[in-house]
Design a protein around this motif. Structure first.
Motif, PDB file in Angstrom:
ATOM      1  N   HIS A 163       0.832  -1.205   0.000  1.00 17.03           N
ATOM      2  CA  HIS A 163       0.000   0.000   0.000  1.00 17.03           C
ATOM      3  C   HIS A 163       0.869   1.259   0.000  1.00 17.03           C
ATOM      4  O   HIS A 163       0.513   2.264  -0.623  1.00 17.03           O
ATOM      5  CB  HIS A 163      -0.934   0.003   1.213  1.00 17.03           C
ATOM      6  CG  HIS A 163      -2.130  -0.871   1.056  1.00 17.03           C
ATOM      7  ND1 HIS A 163      -2.091  -2.223   1.284  1.00 17.03           N
ATOM      8  CD2 HIS A 163      -3.411  -0.601   0.673  1.00 17.03           C
ATOM      9  CE1 HIS A 163      -3.286  -2.749   1.065  1.00 17.03           C
ATOM     10  NE2 HIS A 163      -4.104  -1.786   0.686  1.00 17.03           N
ATOM     11  N   THR A 166       2.036   1.859  -3.461  1.00 15.85           N
ATOM     12  CA  THR A 166       0.913   2.363  -4.245  1.00 15.85           C
ATOM     13  C   THR A 166       0.622   3.825  -3.936  1.00 15.85           C
ATOM     14  O   THR A 166       0.296   4.616  -4.827  1.00 15.85           O
ATOM     15  CB  THR A 166      -0.340   1.508  -3.960  1.00 15.85           C
ATOM     16  OG1 THR A 166      -0.087   0.160  -4.356  1.00 15.85           O
ATOM     17  CG2 THR A 166      -1.547   2.033  -4.707  1.00 15.85           C
ATOM     18  N   GLU A 170       0.550   6.823  -6.672  1.00 18.25           N
ATOM     19  CA  GLU A 170      -0.622   7.676  -6.866  1.00 18.25           C
ATOM     20  C   GLU A 170      -0.251   9.152  -6.793  1.00 18.25           C
ATOM     21  O   GLU A 170      -0.732   9.964  -7.589  1.00 18.25           O
ATOM     22  CB  GLU A 170      -1.676   7.370  -5.792  1.00 18.25           C
ATOM     23  CG  GLU A 170      -2.397   6.062  -5.989  1.00 18.25           C
ATOM     24  CD  GLU A 170      -3.419   5.814  -4.891  1.00 18.25           C
ATOM     25  OE1 GLU A 170      -3.433   6.582  -3.909  1.00 18.25           O
ATOM     26  OE2 GLU A 170      -4.189   4.851  -5.020  1.00 18.25           O
ATOM     27  N   CYS A 292       0.747  -5.238  -5.037  1.00 20.17           N
ATOM     28  CA  CYS A 292       0.690  -3.798  -5.312  1.00 20.17           C
ATOM     29  C   CYS A 292      -0.448  -3.471  -6.266  1.00 20.17           C
ATOM     30  O   CYS A 292      -1.175  -2.482  -6.078  1.00 20.17           O
ATOM     31  CB  CYS A 292       2.018  -3.313  -5.897  1.00 20.17           C
ATOM     32  SG  CYS A 292       3.397  -3.299  -4.730  1.00 20.17           S
ATOM     33  N   GLU A 293      -0.607  -4.288  -7.291  1.00 18.47           N
ATOM     34  CA  GLU A 293      -1.671  -4.057  -8.265  1.00 18.47           C
ATOM     35  C   GLU A 293      -3.042  -4.177  -7.618  1.00 18.47           C
ATOM     36  O   GLU A 293      -3.953  -3.389  -7.910  1.00 18.47           O
ATOM     37  CB  GLU A 293      -1.534  -5.048  -9.419  1.00 18.47           C
ATOM     38  CG  GLU A 293      -0.294  -4.814 -10.271  1.00 18.47           C
ATOM     39  CD  GLU A 293      -0.067  -5.915 -11.300  1.00 18.47           C
ATOM     40  OE1 GLU A 293      -0.722  -6.976 -11.172  1.00 18.47           O
ATOM     41  OE2 GLU A 293       0.772  -5.727 -12.215  1.00 18.47           O
ATOM     42  N   ALA A 296      -3.661  -1.082  -5.496  1.00 17.34           N
ATOM     43  CA  ALA A 296      -3.960   0.064  -6.348  1.00 17.34           C
ATOM     44  C   ALA A 296      -5.381  -0.017  -6.899  1.00 17.34           C
ATOM     45  O   ALA A 296      -6.097   0.984  -6.966  1.00 17.34           O
ATOM     46  CB  ALA A 296      -2.951   0.139  -7.493  1.00 17.34           C
ATOM     47  N   ARG A 299      -8.025   0.868  -4.172  1.00 19.65           N
ATOM     48  CA  ARG A 299      -8.028   2.302  -3.892  1.00 19.65           C
ATOM     49  C   ARG A 299      -8.665   3.078  -5.047  1.00 19.65           C
ATOM     50  O   ARG A 299      -9.407   4.034  -4.840  1.00 19.65           O
ATOM     51  CB  ARG A 299      -6.602   2.784  -3.638  1.00 19.65           C
ATOM     52  CG  ARG A 299      -5.996   2.245  -2.360  1.00 19.65           C
ATOM     53  CD  ARG A 299      -4.484   2.410  -2.341  1.00 19.65           C
ATOM     54  NE  ARG A 299      -4.083   3.804  -2.314  1.00 19.65           N
ATOM     55  CZ  ARG A 299      -3.776   4.472  -1.209  1.00 19.65           C
ATOM     56  NH1 ARG A 299      -3.844   3.886  -0.021  1.00 19.65           N
ATOM     57  NH2 ARG A 299      -3.397   5.730  -1.261  1.00 19.65           N
ATOM     58  N   ARG A 300      -8.360   2.651  -6.268  1.00 18.97           N
ATOM     59  CA  ARG A 300      -8.876   3.341  -7.448  1.00 18.97           C
ATOM     60  C   ARG A 300     -10.406   3.239  -7.514  1.00 18.97           C
ATOM     61  O   ARG A 300     -11.080   4.246  -7.768  1.00 18.97           O
ATOM     62  CB  ARG A 300      -8.239   2.747  -8.697  1.00 18.97           C
ATOM     63  CG  ARG A 300      -8.621   3.449  -9.983  1.00 18.97           C
ATOM     64  CD  ARG A 300      -7.678   3.066 -11.110  1.00 18.97           C
ATOM     65  NE  ARG A 300      -7.554   1.626 -11.284  1.00 18.97           N
ATOM     66  CZ  ARG A 300      -6.464   0.920 -11.008  1.00 18.97           C
ATOM     67  NH1 ARG A 300      -5.380   1.529 -10.528  1.00 18.97           N
ATOM     68  NH2 ARG A 300      -6.430  -0.383 -11.207  1.00 18.97           N
TER      69      ARG A 300
END
Length: 336
Positions: A163, A166, A170, A292-293, A296, A299-300
């Motif tokens: 996180h 990420t 961001e 990580c993906e 992300a 969160r997206r």
């Protein structure tokens, strides 16, 4: 004419934004308080307060800013009742109420211009521009590996390394978007490493952007740390000392080899684009990249849902949002 535009400091958490806050607060005309938490929550709660063209509703909004335990109003050390009455007597918009709060803080320090610092604001630039259309944004960028190393050591950071990686990605991606979409006089980027190595030069350039004269006191922010940093925030203890480059590159001893691999695999293009040299660490394990993906992606989607709801809510706002306080804001209002 001297500028009275609001200034917002943004960036990934642990990128040096508190140090920059203190540097700005050391300027004889600018006051930047400790972090508050009423701007973004207040925006999303705006329907609760009703039509702010009614003075009683403005007073209710002021009461929330002053009394809600989550707003961190007490950090400003302002007279709450006086502020509530100032908001009630002020222009009938949400941005005005928020701006009056920060302006009162500036006046308390005999300053004529205010700013605000909260790293996560990089997610909310569009929102902040709704509140303060003439705002200026200063984005401080630090080596992502140092940010990750620092984040994982923070007592308040409950997420994992994936996180943290990420989060930095961001911040960089949002910065690119802001640089592309905002006017040159509204968005400015600087690097932590340059700021700590050449504070006078970098702060001089920042002041040019802000329309201010550089003041040497800005390069010695430790002198205001005791006033502008709450005592309980022990993780900001480094701001009480001289500006130093000692923490730049400290990730080399603070990250595990596998963590360096994750940073350099996921962030490689962003790191090099911002002038950070890769160490040549081995490629990260597939499951680490996927972690990580996944972080992300979650969160997206959470942000997109919130942004979609807000776009719908804008059609039923009970009253104007934009502040009516600064020279530029009042000038635009006079044209209507």
């Amino acid at each position: 004419m001297q500028s009275d535009r609001p200034i917002f400091v943004i960036g990934c958490p642990r990128s040096g934004t508190t140090m920059l806050q203190l540097m700005l607060h050391s300027h004889p005309r600018i006051a930047v308080p400790p972090e508050t938490r009423f701007l973004v929550p207040g925006y999303y709660r705006r329907f609760v307060f009703g039509d702010l063209r009614e003075q009683g509703n403005r007073r209710r909004l002021g009461r929330w800013i002053v009394s809600d335990k989550d707003t961190k109003f007490k950090e400003l050390k302002l007279d709450g009742e006086e502020l509530i009455e100032n908001i009630a007597a002020g222009p009938p918009t949400l941005g005005s109420a928020m701006g009056i709060t920060f302006r009162s803080y500036a006046e308390q320090h005999s300053k004529s211009r205010w700013g605000d610092k909260r790293p996560s604001y990089f997610h909310h630039v569009d929102l902040l521009l709704r509140l303060f259309p003439d705002a200026q944004f200063v984005h401080l960028i630090r080596d992502g590996r140092d940010c990750v190393a620092s984040l994982k050591e923070m007592p308040w950071y409950t997420k994992d390394v994936f996180h943290a990686v990420t989060n930095w990605a961001e911040a960089i991606d949002y910065g690119r978007r802001h640089a592309k979409n905002l006017p040159a006089d509204s968005y400015y980027e600087m690097r932590y490493e340059d700021l700590t190595a050449y504070p006078e030069t970098e702060l001089g350039k920042l002041c040019d952007f802000l329309g201010e004269d550089y003041d040497p006191a800005m390069s010695e922010p430790q002198h205001v740390a005791r006033v502008a940093i709450p005592e309980h925030k022990v993780w900001h203890q480094n701001t009480h000392g001289d500006v130093t480059t000692a923490r730049s590159g400290s990730w080399k001893s603070r990250l595990e080899p596998w963590e360096v691999s994750v940073c350099e695999t996921v962030l490689a293009e962003r790191l090099t684009a911002n002038g950070y040299e890769l160490s040549g660490a081995p490629k990260a394990a597939k499951e680490h990249v996927e972690a990580c993906e996944n972080a992300a992606s979650k969160r997206r989607w959470a942000r997109r849902r919130k942004e979609f709801r807000d776009r719908i809510n804008r059609f039923r706002e009970p009253s104007p949002v934009a502040a009516q306080l600064t020279t530029r804001q009042l000038g635009e209002l006079a044209k209507v």
